[in-house]
Design an enzyme around this catalytic site. Structure first.
Site, PDB file in Angstrom:
ATOM      1  N   ARG A   1       0.708  -1.054   0.014  1.00  0.00           N
ATOM      2  CA  ARG A   1       0.012   0.065  -0.097  1.00  0.00           C
ATOM      3  C   ARG A   1       0.895   1.264   0.149  1.00  0.00           C
ATOM      4  NH1 ARG A   1      -4.457   0.337   4.445  1.00  0.00           N
ATOM      5  NH2 ARG A   1      -2.955   1.140   5.917  1.00  0.00           N
TER       6      ARG A   1
ATOM      7  N   LYS B   1      -2.427   6.743   1.253  1.00  0.00           N
ATOM      8  CA  LYS B   1      -2.413   7.168   2.729  1.00  0.00           C
ATOM      9  C   LYS B   1      -1.620   8.230   2.579  1.00  0.00           C
ATOM     10  CE  LYS B   1      -2.742   4.748   7.141  1.00  0.00           C
ATOM     11  NZ  LYS B   1      -3.832   5.445   7.519  1.00  0.00           N
TER      12      LYS B   1
HETATM   13  C1  LIG Z   1      -8.984   6.651   5.814  1.00  0.00           C
HETATM   14  C2  LIG Z   1      -8.727   5.238   6.430  1.00  0.00           C
HETATM   15  N1  LIG Z   1      -9.465   4.230   5.899  1.00  0.00           N
HETATM   16  C3  LIG Z   1      -9.506   3.041   6.557  1.00  0.00           C
HETATM   17  C4  LIG Z   1      -8.307   2.752   7.305  1.00  0.00           C
HETATM   18  C5  LIG Z   1      -8.175   1.141   7.757  1.00  0.00           C
HETATM   19  O1  LIG Z   1      -7.209   0.481   7.084  1.00  0.00           O
HETATM   20  P1  LIG Z   1      -6.310  -0.576   7.822  1.00  0.00           P
HETATM   21  O2  LIG Z   1      -7.383  -1.600   8.074  1.00  0.00           O
HETATM   22  O3  LIG Z   1      -5.339  -1.005   6.772  1.00  0.00           O
HETATM   23  O4  LIG Z   1      -5.806   0.002   8.985  1.00  0.00           O
HETATM   24  C6  LIG Z   1      -7.594   3.679   7.740  1.00  0.00           C
HETATM   25  C7  LIG Z   1      -6.523   3.283   8.669  1.00  0.00           C
HETATM   26  O5  LIG Z   1      -5.322   2.900   8.286  1.00  0.00           O
HETATM   27  C8  LIG Z   1      -7.574   4.898   7.245  1.00  0.00           C
HETATM   28  O6  LIG Z   1      -6.903   6.065   7.615  1.00  0.00           O
END
Ligand SMILES: Cc1ncc(COP(=O)(O)O)c(C=O)c1O
Length: 339
Positions: free
Chosen positions: A80, A183
């Protein structure tokens, strides 16, 4: 050495002994460096400061009953981060370099990995930033990758429980063809007002609809959404949400439990039809949803009639946690043991 009150840790920053870093100069990533400084020395015209050339990740390590430390899906976090780098024109860091950095920083801070019984874990924060100076809007020629860790408390201190959410229509987190799938810090800056608005109204978290039509479910704060009905796990297909690694894992576990998995647009009105729903992400694994309010429309979608987490949410939560802590076999190869 001060002892840590593991049971009362919050989700906050606590200094640890070391962080690790790579620098990117002259077209390539250098060797891993270990630092005990909490500060970064950089040029005032660095692109991360002015133009948001900044990516981060978030993952966790868990101490098992057998004392082994397990990191959850680090290869997925590496992938990611690479996708985010492509999205904002930063040089990608190989999965191998990413893995070396994560394992090293955990090993160096082993004493901060909370004990098994505490339910707490070690949060790992990788960060990749443009450090080269630019005045025009262009990608930098120099970058830094840094990873720090900090112990964090169990998300559900009083036990696994439901929360109400609120749809915020006044602000968008990201655009359909923007950076929502990456991210990058900018998305989080864009979410601050909606998050504050939700808090001011007494909710713990904001809920987003798609920015273009305000018709479909997007995300819940920093977590993905899923709903359960008719033995089906339904989660949004959208170009403006972060591909959650927890959601991806839950989809696999839901299939294993005999549920059908659907990734598709979810119109807001469909919220009324779910038997259970949850917000999922690294922080909580699953935060079951009690109800979702839409104050602008004067509507409330009640999901949990008795206010308790549903059966399937609870099973999914227990199953994923058991894999993370090593209580169940890691049959999908999701866990890396820190040697
Ligand atoms: C905007 C957003 N959506 C979803 C997630 C959940 O992603 P993950 O399951 O990889 O932590 C996160 C956190 O990382 C996030 O910041």
């Amino acid at each position: 050495m001060k002892t840590i009150d593991w049971a009362n840790l919050s989700f906050g920053y606590m200094p640890t002994d070391y962080n690790v870093r790579y620098n990117y100069r002259n077209g390539s990533w250098g060797e891993l460096e270990i630092s005990s400084s909490e500060y970064i020395n950089m040029h005032m015209a660095a692109t991360c400061l002015h133009y948001g050339q900044e990516a981060f990740e978030g993952l966790k390590a868990f101490r098992g009953k057998d004392e082994k430390i397990r990191v959850f899906r680090l290869d997925e976090n590496a992938a990611r981060l690479q996708s985010t780098c492509r999205g904002i024109l930063m040089p990608e860091l190989s999965t191998e370099k990413f893995r070396d950095a994560i394992l090293k920083v955990i090993k160096l801070n082993e004493r901060f990995v909370p004990p098994y019984e505490s339910g707490a874990s070690l949060y790992i924060r990788p960060l990749l930033i443009g450090t080269g100076a630019q005045v025009g809007v262009h990608p930098a020629s120099e970058y830094m990758f840094i990873v720090f860790v900090t112990p964090v408390g169990p998300y559900f201190k009083g036990g696994f429980s439901t929360n109400p959410y609120v749809i915020i229509r006044q602000y968008d987190r990201s655009a359909p063809l923007g950076t929502g799938v990456y991210k990058v810090g900018g998305n989080y800056a864009a979410s601050l007002r909606a998050n504050k608005m939700a808090h001011d109204m007494g909710y713990s978290c904001e809920f987003y609809l798609d920015a273009k039509e305000k018709k479909y479910i997007d995300e819940c704060g920093a977590a993905n959404f899923f709903g359960i009905k008719n033995n089906t796990y339904v989660t949004p297909l959208s170009t403006s949400i972060l591909p959650s690694i927890t959601n991806k894992s839950l989809m696999t576990l839901a299939e294993e439990m005999g549920l059908t998995v659907e990734r598709r647009q979810i119109p807001e009105e469909e919220l009324d039809t779910f038997e259970e729903a949850g917000a999922c992400g690294t922080a909580a694994v699953i935060s079951p949803i009690q109800r979702i309010d839409d104050p602008e429309k004067n509507r409330s979608y009640i999901i949990s009639k008795d206010g308790k987490p549903g059966k399937i949410c609870t099973q999914l939560y227990n199953k994923l946690r058991a894999i993370q802590y090593g209580d169940e076999p890691d049959k999908y190869g999701w866990v890396t043991i820190v040697e």
